[in-house]
Design an enzyme around this catalytic site. Structure first.
Site, mmCIF file in Angstrom:
data_model
loop_
_atom_site.group_PDB
_atom_site.id
_atom_site.type_symbol
_atom_site.label_atom_id
_atom_site.label_comp_id
_atom_site.label_asym_id
_atom_site.label_seq_id
_atom_site.Cartn_x
_atom_site.Cartn_y
_atom_site.Cartn_z
ATOM 1 N N TYR A 41 14.409 -4.981 -5.741
ATOM 2 C CA TYR A 41 13.386 -5.475 -4.831
ATOM 3 C C TYR A 41 12.892 -6.799 -5.384
ATOM 4 O O TYR A 41 12.275 -6.842 -6.441
ATOM 5 C CB TYR A 41 12.249 -4.444 -4.771
ATOM 6 C CG TYR A 41 11.172 -4.694 -3.734
ATOM 7 C CD1 TYR A 41 10.861 -5.968 -3.276
ATOM 8 C CD2 TYR A 41 10.447 -3.632 -3.206
ATOM 9 C CE1 TYR A 41 9.866 -6.184 -2.342
ATOM 10 C CE2 TYR A 41 9.448 -3.826 -2.269
ATOM 11 C CZ TYR A 41 9.163 -5.113 -1.846
ATOM 12 O OH TYR A 41 8.173 -5.317 -0.921
ATOM 13 N N ASP A 101 -1.491 -4.876 -4.714
ATOM 14 C CA ASP A 101 -1.504 -4.926 -3.257
ATOM 15 C C ASP A 101 -2.692 -5.717 -2.736
ATOM 16 O O ASP A 101 -3.761 -5.742 -3.339
ATOM 17 C CB ASP A 101 -1.551 -3.504 -2.686
ATOM 18 C CG ASP A 101 -0.193 -2.846 -2.762
ATOM 19 O OD1 ASP A 101 0.738 -3.387 -2.164
ATOM 20 O OD2 ASP A 101 -0.074 -1.812 -3.439
ATOM 21 N N GLU A 146 10.270 2.465 3.311
ATOM 22 C CA GLU A 146 9.459 2.573 2.099
ATOM 23 C C GLU A 146 8.166 3.264 2.486
ATOM 24 O O GLU A 146 7.439 2.798 3.364
ATOM 25 C CB GLU A 146 9.127 1.189 1.536
ATOM 26 C CG GLU A 146 10.169 0.656 0.582
ATOM 27 C CD GLU A 146 9.789 -0.712 0.038
ATOM 28 O OE1 GLU A 146 10.709 -1.470 -0.284
ATOM 29 O OE2 GLU A 146 8.593 -1.026 -0.043
#
Lengths: 404, 262
Positions: free
Chosen positions: B175, B60, B49
């Site tokens: 995911y 994040d 990734e």
């Protein structure tokens, strides 16, 4: 009011879009929460008990309705149209922000949230959120950029007095956008018990519509007050714009009154041409940030550019999606005022009207001056005095070279 | 068969979970990033990734945000990311490469142009963190026209009512974000992860990669016993920043070893 088809006031649509702007651009973790919030708000906004709660606290706790005031000496000084101020700076906590906080915290209680979080730029939204959270006994965490903490110390202390925890945000440039990133991170982490009180008409749907609805009390009152005092609607309604909540609250009840020009004043900082400004509509282009599609300050690669304004409350690189829509459709006009103009109006309004305005509405006043001349003595201007300047006196003194 | 399907078929044949290594494109600069990418397959990465840096990465944590800002300060752009991808693909025919980023840089590039250029650069899939199923139609169509997978995120808050919608148009793999929180925060309990993986596999018929908060070989092994692949990002990015590519590759070896041995 009966609504015509294609009315400007009908937006957003079911997907939370204002034309091509708005939407729900959030991580999957937040989507269920955002949908739950939307359902809860849809139910609350037509529930008489909820609306009565809002009206009662607006009256007794905020001090609504705020007065409509004829700014006689500024009218004389500018030598043109009659200028009226909607006095939202007289609200409890000194700005329009608390209208929205009251609505959202009442909704948070209704949804059973046990924790309130908020982002803040100038600190006005943080103070207002901490104030309402204190009133209802809910713990409150406020994210604030480290740069803003430095220039708004009195508000930081106020929030602490009100029992809120103020968390400094050092990522990015340490301003409002970074505080919003951090609040979103908190919300992603604590989705189960936390209600995120967003301070402006931005973020994922339903926030832009919900915040607008709570702030529309400004325009509803002002419209009725203008009719009562002047016997007619104003020729123009003017407000400053960072994210755009006070402007949207002022504009929305006038959207179907085609004779009323709606004028938003963005922060031009050192000048829109200099690149150091916060004018998303005048100096940005459409993109995706903080949950919505709207005009943003960004480079060719889609990276967000830091906003600049003397006013921390306008220092945001985006703008509410409904403003983006009203801009493209031409229903509202968006102009700008520089730091220097705001400083000049800050002093002029203090001296002539005995009202120390916040730096944010001082921007609006700079364009009211031009508009007064343009409309002439028969003209009628309504400006939202959305905040008081007490919070800005230290920053302004520094700019004027005075040591306090 | 495309590279992602082929890779997961190989893993199935070997009866083991895969290891997905996340690195930030352009951190600390384009040259070092290219060298690190080139070494990842040998170190044990089954899938890579590649993070697309963005100024405001809301989902994040600190490590990845700091890496993004370092990359941007060193001049990385989405065009630069695609160039890194093409460089990697020229040397590595099999290892799937997935871009992970936020909507605005893709939007600024133009979704159609981006999808075409990504396909040309040998990119196999795209994860766009802030495009939920409700908002990703435009990017999804553009990627589909170019044969690039759109990989969606499922989370602990994605309930049974919502899951079918989330996995409906997902291709390649799903995911699973094992915790509510930002990247690098604590990982979910292995038992809960196992149940979630089973649920998502049943709903999607696709392999499930699990990430967010996996840091140690022990954690990676525990997740590997439940999932089709384990994703590690923040820990590798932090190792790369603290100790350079050698430290990052050493960690990748340890993590992938633990996944293979699980």
């Amino acid at each position: 009011m009966t609504q015509r088809p294609n009315a400007f006031s009908q937006w957003p649509d079911a997907r939370g879009r204002f034309g091509e702007y708005g939407g729900r651009f959030v991580a999957e973790t937040l989507m269920p929460n955002v949908l739950r919030l939307e359902a809860a708000y849809e139910a609350a906004k037509t529930d008489p008990a909820f609306l009565k709660d809002f009206d009662d606290f607006a009256r007794d706790f905020i001090g609504r309705p705020s007065p409509l005031y004829f700014a006689e000496r500024l009218t004389e000084a500018f030598g043109g149209a009659r200028i009226w101020f909607k006095r939202d700076e007289l609200n409890h906590t000194g700005a329009h922000k608390i209208n929205n906080c009251l609505g959202q915290v009442l909704l948070a209680r209704r949804m059973g949230a046990s924790r309130i979080i908020a982002e803040t730029g100038a600190g006005q939204h943080g103070v207002a959120t901490a104030t309402v959270a204190a009133r209802f006994g809910l713990p409150c965490v406020v994210y604030m950029g480290a740069t803003d903490i430095e220039r708004q110390k009195p508000n930081v202390f106020r929030m602490k007095l009100l029992g809120a925890e103020v968390i400094p945000v050092t990522s990015g440039t340490g301003t409002l956008k970074d505080a919003m990133n951090e609040a979103l991170r908190d919300w992603v982490t604590n989705v189960k018990d936390t209600f995120y009180v967003i301070g402006t008409v931005a973020g994922p749907h339903p926030y832009p519509a919900m915040v607008r609805d709570f702030q529309s009390v400004i325009g509803r009152e002002a419209r009725a007050q203008m009719l009562e005092r002047e016997g007619r609607l104003p020729d123009a309604a003017v407000a400053c714009i960072g994210g755009g909540s006070n402007a949207m609250g002022l504009f929305h009840p006038f959207l179907e009154d085609e004779s009323v020009r709606l004028i938003g004043v963005e922060a031009a900082g050192e000048g829109v041409d200099t690149g150091r400004h916060a004018a998303s509509l005048n100096g940005g282009r459409p993109g995706i940030l903080h949950g919505n599609r709207t005009y943003l300050l960004q480079d060719d690669d889609g990276q967000i550019i830091d906003a600049h304004s003397i006013s921390a409350g306008l220092d945001y690189p985006g703008i509410g999606p409904e403003h983006a829509f009203l801009h493209d459709s031409g229903r509202a006009e968006y102009v700008s005022a520089t730091d220097a103009e705001a400083l000049e109006m800050f002093q002029l309004c203090s001296k002539l009207e005995g009202i120390i305005p916040a730096l944010e509405p001082a921007h609006a006043l700079a364009r009211v001056r031009d508009l007064a001349a343009e409309l002439g003595p028969d003209g009628l201007i309504l400006m939202n005095m959305c905040g008081r300047g007490d919070k800005d006196v230290f920053a302004v003194a520094e700019h004027l070279g005075e040591r306090l | 068969m495309n590279r992602l399907s082929a890779a997961f078929a190989r893993l199935k044949a070997e009866d083991r979970a895969g290891f997905v290594a996340y690195v930030m494109a352009g951190d600390p600069d384009a040259g070092a990033s290219a060298a690190l990418l080139d070494a990842l397959p040998t170190a044990g990465a089954d899938v890579i990734e590649l993070g697309v840096p963005f100024t405001d990465p809301m989902a994040d944590g600190a490590a990845i945000q700091a890496a993004a800002l370092r990359a941007l300060n060193a001049g990385m752009t989405l065009k630069g990311v695609l160039k890194l991808a093409a460089g990697f693909r020229a040397q590595h025919a099999e290892t799937p490469l997935v871009l992970m980023g936020y909507a605005n840089p893709f939007h600024a590039y133009g979704f159609s142009a981006f999808a075409a250029d990504a396909a040309r650069a040998g990119v196999d899939g795209v994860i766009c963190v802030d495009l939920p199923p409700e908002e990703d139609a435009e990017l999804r169509q553009a990627l589909a026209e170019n044969g690039v997978a759109l990989i969606r995120l499922a989370t602990p808050t994605t309930d049974d009512a919502r899951l079918p919608r989330v996995v409906a148009d997902t291709t390649g793999f799903v995911y699973y974000v094992s915790t509510t929180g930002v990247t690098g925060a604590a990982t979910g309990a292995a038992a809960e992860v196992g149940a979630a993986v089973a649920r998502i596999r049943a709903a999607s018929g696709l392999p499930v990669a699990v990430g967010f908060g996996v840091r140690s070989p022990e954690q990676a092994a525990a997740i590997a016993r439940a999932a089709d692949a384990v994703v590690v990002g923040s820990a590798i990015v932090a190792a790369n920043h603290d100790g350079g590519a050698d430290a990052a590759l050493k960690l990748v070896s340890e993590l992938s070893g633990a996944v293979r041995g699980a």
